[in-house]
Every structure is written in C-alpha cells, then in structure tokens.
Design an enzyme around this catalytic site. Structure first.
Site, mmCIF file in Angstrom:
data_model
loop_
_atom_site.group_PDB
_atom_site.id
_atom_site.type_symbol
_atom_site.label_atom_id
_atom_site.label_comp_id
_atom_site.label_asym_id
_atom_site.label_seq_id
_atom_site.Cartn_x
_atom_site.Cartn_y
_atom_site.Cartn_z
ATOM 1 C CB CYS A 1 100.600 -38.138 9.963
ATOM 2 S SG CYS A 1 99.259 -39.359 9.906
ATOM 3 C CB CYS B 1 95.946 -38.786 16.616
ATOM 4 S SG CYS B 1 95.192 -38.091 15.146
#
Ligand code: DGL
Length: 264
Positions: A189, A75
């Site tokens: 992302c 992440c």
C-alpha cells in the site's frame, strides 16, 4: 519545442506521494499533478465493483482536464483491481503499482515474507498470481490494515502515530502462524512507506520493500527522449473534495513540491 504536459499521479489520499518522490528525484524537470480522491477515500475497505467503476471514470475526467503525458496509478488497491479497465478506457500510457513480491522473495533468507496492504489488495487474485510466480518457495503471509492507512494520512496531516499504534497494526501480520519468521515485508500500500521510520522501529531486523523506486525508473524509461519545460513548473495537488482534513494536508504536499492546491 518544450512539452508542458504533466505526469499525473493518482491515489485515494496522500499515499501516492511515496511514488511521486522517487519519480521527481529522477525527473526533476517533469511537471507534476498529484490527485488524491479524497471524496472516495479510503479505497481499501471498498468493494471490487466500486473501485472498478470509480477509478476509470475519474481518471477519464482527469485525463481530459490535465492532458497528462503519462498516468501513474500510485495505489496498489486501484491498480490490482482497475488497471486493465483504465488501460482499456484511456489512450494514455498508464503505469500501475503492484505489490513488490518479486524483490521481497529475492531478498528473503528465511523464506517467509509478509504482504502488508489494504484489505482489498491482499485478497486480490493478482496477489495470488505474484506469489505463485515469484515466491513459490516462500511462505507468503498477508494482512490488510485500514488502520495503517489512517495513521499515514494523519501523520502527513501533522499528527504522528501514538506510541505502539504501528506495532499494533503489524501484529496482525507478525502474529500469524510462521509470522515470527518474516524477514521481509512488502509495503503493498503506497501509504505505508510514509511510515517507514515507525515501521522499522516496530519490527527491528525486518526489511521493508515497496514499488516506488521501480516505478520511478519505469516512468523515466517510458518518457526517455521526451522534451520538458525549459523552466521548472509549480506542482499541482488536486483533491476531489476539499475539507478541513484535506486543507491540513496542504503543507505536506508543499514539502513534495505541490504548492498549487485545487479541487476537481
Ligand atoms: N494507498 C492505497 C494503496 O496503495 C490505498 C489506501 C486506501 O485508500 O485504503 O492501496
């Protein structure tokens, strides 16, 4: 002696599967635990203070529960904010995910690159630093899109994006001054590579890069010489909170080899 300790992947939702997949391809014998912090999702609209407090505490609990040999923070939002805090708190090797600005700058011919992440990621000093170090001769445009994160979660849950929805999100980047010149976009992302087909269709001629393959190589390097279970182990998918939404994601997790679904 076979070592049954897993590699643990951590994300707010299903985004980290884009990092798990290339790692599993390189290390097919590795036991895998995939954790989606569904109780904290989404991270990209949270404050730095919330992420910096939440992620190390949660990973501490997860490390106790699953005794991983290595943790991948799959992440960008959590990594760009909390990587140092997690490394300071845990005695386990930690691999983070940071925006692939360096390879993007190496690939760009127009010298205009886009960084597409969450709102929290694109405002991080970490990104300023990467841009200054590796793309100082490029125009680096940034855009944070919570909409693309939701579209990726929904797509994995079986609801593909409506026509034009991905292009609409990309317009926030390509519609900026100089944005028409972008030839490489960093998927900053981990959710976004899950929409690669839609992103490429919405931006013909633009190349997209992400950190997944590089992280897989890093994990393989760090675990070189370690022993693995003799027969393959079932992959585990862990949600910090179960709901109808997370139950709808179970078939997608199974496609990535995560067939045992648990709650923390
Ligand atoms: N996939 C995550 C990232 O790489 C964050 C998505 C979210 O929870 O907003 O930044």
């Amino acid at each position: 002696m076979p070592d049954h300790r897993p590699i643990l992947f951590f994300n707010s939702g299903v985004g980290g599967l884009s990092v798990l997949a290339p790692t599993a391809a390189l290390l097919p014998q590795a036991p895998l635990v995939y954790v989606a912090d569904s109780a904290g999702f989404p991270y990209g609209t949270r404050s730095e203070a919330e992420i910096a407090a939440r992620v190390p505490a949660l990973l501490g609990r997860l490390a106790e529960r699953y005794d991983p040999r290595l943790i991948v923070i799959a992440c960008n939002t959590a990594s760009t904010i909390a990587l140092q805090h997690v490394r300071a708190a845990l005695d386990v090797p930690i691999v983070g995910t940071v925006p692939a600005i360096k390879p993007a700058a190496e690939m760009s011919r127009t010298r205009v690159i886009g960084v597409l992440g969450t709102e929290a990621t694109v405002r991080q000093p970490y990104v300023d630093d990467l841009a200054a170090r590796f793309a100082s001769d490029c125009v680096v445009l940034r855009h944070g899109s919570a909409g693309l994160v939701s579209l990726a979660e929904a797509a994995l849950g079986g609801t593909p994006p409506a026509p034009g929805a991905v292009a609409h999100e990309l317009a926030g980047l390509r519609g900026q001054p100089d944005g028409h010149g972008i030839d490489v976009i960093v998927n900053a992302c981990t959710h976004f590579p899950l929409l690669t087909a839609e992103l490429c269709a919405a931006a013909p001629g633009v190349r997209f890069v992400d950190g997944g393959p590089g992280i897989a190589r890093r994990v393989a390097h760090l675990t070189q010489g370690q022993s693995w279970p003799e027969s393959p182990m079932v992959g585990k998918g862990v949600f910090t909170q179960r709901s109808a939404r997370t139950d709808a994601l179970a078939p997608a997790l199974a496609r990535f080899g995560l067939t045992e679904i648990k709650s923390l």
